[in-house]
Motif scaffolding. Structure first.
Motif, PDB file in Angstrom:
ATOM      1  N   PRO A 261       0.790  -1.245   0.108  1.00  0.00           N
ATOM      2  CA  PRO A 261       0.131   0.040  -0.047  1.00  0.00           C
ATOM      3  C   PRO A 261       0.728   1.230   0.023  1.00  0.00           C
ATOM      4  O   PRO A 261       0.821   1.984  -0.812  1.00  0.00           O
ATOM      5  CB  PRO A 261      -1.045   0.003   1.345  1.00  0.00           C
ATOM      6  CG  PRO A 261      -0.842  -1.678   1.534  1.00  0.00           C
ATOM      7  CD  PRO A 261       0.451  -2.217   1.072  1.00  0.00           C
ATOM      8  N   ARG A 262       1.779   1.144   1.036  1.00  0.00           N
ATOM      9  CA  ARG A 262       2.653   2.689   0.986  1.00  0.00           C
ATOM     10  C   ARG A 262       3.490   2.678  -0.342  1.00  0.00           C
ATOM     11  O   ARG A 262       3.615   3.747  -0.953  1.00  0.00           O
ATOM     12  CB  ARG A 262       3.727   2.634   2.093  1.00  0.00           C
ATOM     13  CG  ARG A 262       4.758   3.911   2.144  1.00  0.00           C
ATOM     14  CD  ARG A 262       5.158   3.687   3.633  1.00  0.00           C
ATOM     15  NE  ARG A 262       5.850   4.883   3.678  1.00  0.00           N
ATOM     16  CZ  ARG A 262       7.180   5.036   3.639  1.00  0.00           C
ATOM     17  NH1 ARG A 262       7.793   3.983   3.316  1.00  0.00           N
ATOM     18  NH2 ARG A 262       7.919   6.296   3.825  1.00  0.00           N
ATOM     19  N   LEU A 263       4.040   1.464  -0.811  1.00  0.00           N
ATOM     20  CA  LEU A 263       4.836   1.547  -2.201  1.00  0.00           C
ATOM     21  C   LEU A 263       3.904   1.967  -3.295  1.00  0.00           C
ATOM     22  O   LEU A 263       4.251   2.830  -4.120  1.00  0.00           O
ATOM     23  CB  LEU A 263       5.250   0.107  -2.470  1.00  0.00           C
ATOM     24  CG  LEU A 263       6.525   0.193  -3.326  1.00  0.00           C
ATOM     25  CD1 LEU A 263       7.864   0.714  -2.767  1.00  0.00           C
ATOM     26  CD2 LEU A 263       7.152  -1.329  -3.380  1.00  0.00           C
ATOM     27  N   ALA A 264       2.654   1.823  -3.235  1.00  0.00           N
ATOM     28  CA  ALA A 264       1.573   2.028  -4.249  1.00  0.00           C
ATOM     29  C   ALA A 264       1.412   3.698  -4.234  1.00  0.00           C
ATOM     30  O   ALA A 264       1.360   4.478  -4.922  1.00  0.00           O
ATOM     31  CB  ALA A 264       0.316   1.452  -4.368  1.00  0.00           C
ATOM     32  N   ARG A 265       1.313   4.225  -3.080  1.00  0.00           N
ATOM     33  CA  ARG A 265       1.121   5.643  -2.748  1.00  0.00           C
ATOM     34  C   ARG A 265       2.324   6.359  -3.202  1.00  0.00           C
ATOM     35  O   ARG A 265       2.352   7.716  -3.729  1.00  0.00           O
ATOM     36  CB  ARG A 265       0.794   5.980  -1.318  1.00  0.00           C
ATOM     37  CG  ARG A 265      -0.597   5.332  -0.730  1.00  0.00           C
ATOM     38  CD  ARG A 265      -0.798   5.914   0.580  1.00  0.00           C
ATOM     39  NE  ARG A 265       0.008   5.751   1.599  1.00  0.00           N
ATOM     40  CZ  ARG A 265      -0.114   4.647   2.357  1.00  0.00           C
ATOM     41  NH1 ARG A 265      -1.254   4.215   2.252  1.00  0.00           N
ATOM     42  NH2 ARG A 265       0.680   4.466   3.248  1.00  0.00           N
ATOM     43  N   LEU A 266       3.691   6.034  -2.840  1.00  0.00           N
ATOM     44  CA  LEU A 266       4.540   6.755  -3.170  1.00  0.00           C
ATOM     45  C   LEU A 266       4.791   6.606  -4.816  1.00  0.00           C
ATOM     46  O   LEU A 266       5.417   7.581  -5.415  1.00  0.00           O
ATOM     47  CB  LEU A 266       6.039   5.852  -2.831  1.00  0.00           C
ATOM     48  CG  LEU A 266       6.096   5.825  -1.210  1.00  0.00           C
ATOM     49  CD1 LEU A 266       7.369   5.275  -0.711  1.00  0.00           C
ATOM     50  CD2 LEU A 266       6.387   7.433  -0.656  1.00  0.00           C
ATOM     51  N   ALA A 267       4.451   5.508  -5.567  1.00  0.00           N
ATOM     52  CA  ALA A 267       4.281   5.414  -7.146  1.00  0.00           C
ATOM     53  C   ALA A 267       3.301   6.508  -7.402  1.00  0.00           C
ATOM     54  O   ALA A 267       3.721   7.368  -8.453  1.00  0.00           O
ATOM     55  CB  ALA A 267       4.049   4.358  -7.642  1.00  0.00           C
ATOM     56  N   LEU A 337       6.123  -4.136  -9.655  1.00  0.00           N
ATOM     57  CA  LEU A 337       5.379  -3.808 -10.517  1.00  0.00           C
ATOM     58  C   LEU A 337       4.013  -3.562 -10.403  1.00  0.00           C
ATOM     59  O   LEU A 337       3.165  -2.741 -10.987  1.00  0.00           O
ATOM     60  CB  LEU A 337       5.466  -5.016 -11.569  1.00  0.00           C
ATOM     61  CG  LEU A 337       6.768  -5.235 -12.338  1.00  0.00           C
ATOM     62  CD1 LEU A 337       7.072  -6.641 -13.045  1.00  0.00           C
ATOM     63  CD2 LEU A 337       7.133  -4.121 -13.252  1.00  0.00           C
ATOM     64  N   LYS A 338       3.410  -4.399  -9.242  1.00  0.00           N
ATOM     65  CA  LYS A 338       2.153  -4.106  -8.801  1.00  0.00           C
ATOM     66  C   LYS A 338       1.752  -2.619  -8.393  1.00  0.00           C
ATOM     67  O   LYS A 338       0.853  -2.250  -8.520  1.00  0.00           O
ATOM     68  CB  LYS A 338       1.707  -4.921  -7.757  1.00  0.00           C
ATOM     69  CG  LYS A 338       1.446  -6.438  -8.155  1.00  0.00           C
ATOM     70  CD  LYS A 338       0.870  -7.318  -7.258  1.00  0.00           C
ATOM     71  CE  LYS A 338       1.903  -8.097  -6.654  1.00  0.00           C
ATOM     72  NZ  LYS A 338       1.338  -9.237  -5.558  1.00  0.00           N
ATOM     73  N   ALA A 339       3.068  -2.335  -7.562  1.00  0.00           N
ATOM     74  CA  ALA A 339       2.823  -0.765  -6.968  1.00  0.00           C
ATOM     75  C   ALA A 339       2.541  -0.004  -7.958  1.00  0.00           C
ATOM     76  O   ALA A 339       2.163   1.383  -8.078  1.00  0.00           O
ATOM     77  CB  ALA A 339       4.014  -0.757  -6.146  1.00  0.00           C
ATOM     78  N   LEU A 340       3.305  -0.002  -9.216  1.00  0.00           N
ATOM     79  CA  LEU A 340       3.397   0.757 -10.303  1.00  0.00           C
ATOM     80  C   LEU A 340       2.261   0.482 -11.272  1.00  0.00           C
ATOM     81  O   LEU A 340       2.155   1.071 -12.368  1.00  0.00           O
ATOM     82  CB  LEU A 340       4.563   0.619 -11.244  1.00  0.00           C
ATOM     83  CG  LEU A 340       5.922   1.068 -10.511  1.00  0.00           C
ATOM     84  CD1 LEU A 340       7.231   0.369 -11.366  1.00  0.00           C
ATOM     85  CD2 LEU A 340       6.215   2.583 -10.465  1.00  0.00           C
ATOM     86  N   SER A 394      13.391  -0.993 -18.618  1.00  0.00           N
ATOM     87  CA  SER A 394      12.303  -0.495 -19.322  1.00  0.00           C
ATOM     88  C   SER A 394      11.538   0.570 -18.406  1.00  0.00           C
ATOM     89  O   SER A 394      11.083   1.567 -18.995  1.00  0.00           O
ATOM     90  CB  SER A 394      11.149  -1.643 -19.580  1.00  0.00           C
ATOM     91  OG  SER A 394      11.913  -2.562 -20.334  1.00  0.00           O
ATOM     92  N   LEU A 395      11.466   0.179 -17.207  1.00  0.00           N
ATOM     93  CA  LEU A 395      10.661   1.474 -16.196  1.00  0.00           C
ATOM     94  C   LEU A 395      11.376   2.388 -15.986  1.00  0.00           C
ATOM     95  O   LEU A 395      10.844   3.625 -15.717  1.00  0.00           O
ATOM     96  CB  LEU A 395       9.954   0.645 -15.091  1.00  0.00           C
ATOM     97  CG  LEU A 395       9.344  -0.894 -15.337  1.00  0.00           C
ATOM     98  CD1 LEU A 395       8.787  -1.267 -14.022  1.00  0.00           C
ATOM     99  CD2 LEU A 395       7.903  -0.347 -16.287  1.00  0.00           C
ATOM    100  N   LYS A 396      12.683   2.398 -15.833  1.00  0.00           N
ATOM    101  CA  LYS A 396      13.611   3.482 -15.402  1.00  0.00           C
ATOM    102  C   LYS A 396      13.047   4.227 -14.059  1.00  0.00           C
ATOM    103  O   LYS A 396      13.006   5.315 -14.009  1.00  0.00           O
ATOM    104  CB  LYS A 396      13.883   4.274 -16.427  1.00  0.00           C
ATOM    105  CG  LYS A 396      14.408   3.712 -17.564  1.00  0.00           C
ATOM    106  CD  LYS A 396      14.583   4.724 -18.735  1.00  0.00           C
ATOM    107  CE  LYS A 396      15.350   4.188 -19.860  1.00  0.00           C
ATOM    108  NZ  LYS A 396      15.289   5.015 -21.029  1.00  0.00           N
ATOM    109  N   VAL A 397      12.635   3.231 -13.114  1.00  0.00           N
ATOM    110  CA  VAL A 397      11.896   3.959 -12.124  1.00  0.00           C
ATOM    111  C   VAL A 397      12.766   3.327 -10.666  1.00  0.00           C
ATOM    112  O   VAL A 397      13.158   4.310  -9.793  1.00  0.00           O
ATOM    113  CB  VAL A 397      10.684   3.434 -11.600  1.00  0.00           C
ATOM    114  CG1 VAL A 397      10.080   3.863 -10.472  1.00  0.00           C
ATOM    115  CG2 VAL A 397       9.621   3.944 -12.692  1.00  0.00           C
TER     116      VAL A 397
END
Length: 400
Positions: A261-267, A337-340, A394-397
Motif C-alpha cells: 500500500p505505501r509503495l503504491a502511494r509513493l508511486a 510492478l504491482k505498486a506501479l 524499461s521502467l527506469k523507476v
C-alpha cells in the motif's frame, strides 16, 4: 513504533496462516499412505489455485487501490468476490474430477472444504480492509484443530478417509469464518469509485491472476499433472518438497502485503522515496529466502524425515535450495510492478518463463523427484530475470 507494530501484526497473521498450512501437510503426510497423500495433495493444489484467483482479483487490488483513495469498500469487495469464488469453485471441481475413480460423496466433501476456504479468504480480505487482520487467525487455527481431531478419530482403514478429512478441514473453517463475520462491526460504506477507476483495478486483477496462474502451473499444478498420469509417488514427493520450500515465501508475502500500500502511494505521488523503498523490499525478500535456503542446504534432508515421516526421508532438499531464492525474486519484483500498476509487465515476464518451462519439460521429462524441479527452476528463474530487467531498464523507476 506504530509502523513496527503494524508490520509485526501482519507477520504474525501470516505466520499463523503458514503454520496452519505447513502443519496440515506434515500431519497428513505422516498419517496417510503415499497414494492417499498424493490424492490429497492434488486437491490442495487445486485449492491453492482458488486462493491465487481470490488473492489476485480481490485482496491485492484492495491493498493497491483501496488504500490509495480509490474507495473500494466492503460491499464492492463482496460483490466482486461472489462470481470469482463460484467460477473458481467450478474449475477446482473440474480439476479434481480429472483424478480417476472419483466417487460422488468425495465431491460433496470437496465442495464443503472449498466453501470453508472461500469463507476464510473473504473474512481475511475484509479484515485487511478494516485493518484488523489478527481476526483471521481464528479460522486458520480452527482448520488445524479439525485436522488434529480427524487424525485422532478417523480409522486408518476407513473407505471414506479423504472425504472425512476434507469435511474436518472445511467445516471448522466455515463455522469459524462465519463467527468472525458475525462478530465484526460494520463500518460506514465507502463511496463508489468512478467507472474509470473501477476498470483500472479490474484490469490490474486480471493481469495479476494471469501471471500467478502460470507460476502455479510451474509448481503446484504439476501435482495434479502427475496424479492424472497415476504417478502418485512423484505427486506426493513434489508436494513434500513444495511444503518445505514455501515457508520463506509466505514470510515474503507478509512483507509484500505490508509494504505494497505505501509503495503504491509513493508511486502515485512520483516520490523520490519510491526507489529506495522498492530496493529495500526486494532486498528483504531475498535476504529472508537466502537464510532459509542455507537452512535447507544444511539440514533439509533431516527435516524431511523428521517432519513428514520415514517414507519421505530419502528426499535431499539440497537439490532444491535455489527455489526459495527464485520465488523471493519473483515476489519482490512483482510487488514493485504491482505498486506501479504494471501487472501486465509481470504477465509477459512469467509468460516467457512459462514458455521456457514447457520447452524444458517436453525435452527433459522427469524420471524421479530429483529431476521434477528442473523445468520449474528454469522457468521461474527466467521469469525473475525478465522482471528484474523490466524494473531496471524499461521502467527506469527503480535503480537496483
Amino acid at each position: 513504533m506504530k509502523k513496527a507494530k503494524a508490520l509485526l501484526q501482519v507477520i504474525f497473521e501470516q505466520a499463523v496462516f503458514t503454520l496452519s498450512f505447513f502443519a496440515t501437510q506434515a500431519l497428513l503426510a505422516r498419517y496417510l499412505s503415499v497414494e492417499a497423500f498424493a490424492s490429497f495433495s492434488a486437491i490442495y493444489s487445486a485449492v491453492i489455485l482458488l486462493n491465487i484467483v481470490h488473492g489476485c482479483t480481490v485482496m491485492e487490488p484492495l491493498l493497491v487501490f483501496a488504500k490509495s483513495n480509490y474507495s473500494i469498500g466492503r460491499k464492492l469487495l463482496l460483490q466482486l468476490h461472489l462470481p470469482v469464488a463460484l467460477l473458481s469453485l467450478l474449475v477446482v471441481v473440474y480439476l479434481v474430477l480429472r483424478i480417476p475413480d472419483t466417487p460422488p460423496y468425495f465431491i460433496y466433501a470437496l465442495i464443503l472444504a472449498l466453501a470453508g476456504f472461500v469463507a476464510y479468504w473473504t473474512v481475511r480480505s475484509v479484515a485487511i480492509l478494516d485493518n484488523k487482520s489478527l481476526k483471521s487467525v481464528i479460522p486458520a487455527l480452527a482448520q488445524l484443530a479439525g485436522v488434529f481431531a480427524a487424525i485422532a478419530v478417523i480409522p486408518k482403514d476407513s473407505p471414506y478417509q479423504l472425504s472425512e478429512l476434507l469435511a474436518a478441514i472445511g467445516l471448522p473453517l466455515l463455522l469459524a469464518s462465519g463467527l468472525v463475520a458475525i462478530g465484526s462491526k460494520r463500518k460506514d460504506a465507502h463511496p463508489n469509485p468512478v467507472p474509470g477507476e473501477k476498470i483500472s483495478w479490474l484490469s490490474f486483477g486480471l493481469n495479476n491472476s494471469l501471471s500467478q496462474i502460470m507460476v502455479w502451473a510451474m509448481t503446484h499444478g504439476l501435482v495434479i499433472y502427475y496424479m492424472s498420469r497415476q504417478q502418485a509417488d512423484l505427486a506426493a514427493n513434489f508436494r513434500v518438497v513444495m511444503t518445505l520450500v514455501l515457508p520463506a515465501q509466505y514470510l515474503n508475502i507478509a512483507i509484500s502485503n505490508f509494504g505494497l500500500p505505501r509503495l503504491a502511494r509513493l508511486a502515485d505521488e512520483k516520490s523520490s522515496s519510491f526507489a529506495a523503498m522498492a530496493r529495500m523490499l526486494i532486498a528483504a525478500t531475498l535476504a529472508s529466502s537466502l537464510v532459509y535456503s542455507l537452512v535447507l542446504w544444511l539440514s533439509g534432508q533431516l527435516l524431511v524425515g523428521l517432519l513428514f515421516g520415514a517414507k519421505y526421508s530419502g528426499l535431499d532438499m539440497r537439490d532444491y535450495f535455489l527455489l526459495p531464492m527464485i520465488l523471493a525474486a519473483i515476489q519482490g519484483t512483482r510487488t514493485v510492478l504491482k505498486a506501479l500498476r504494471l501487472t501486465h509487465h509481470a504477465s509477459w515476464a512469467v509468460a516467457g518463463g512459462f514458455l521456457c518451462f514447457v520447452l524444458v519439460f517436453v525435452t527433459r521429462p522427469a524420471t524421479s523427484v530429483s529431476t521434477v524441479f528442473v523445468p520449474t527452476v528454469f522457468g521461474l528463474g527466467l521469469a525473475a530475470f525478465i522482471m528484474f530487467y523490466q524494473i531496471r531498464k524499461s521502467l527506469k523507476v527503480v535503480a537496483i
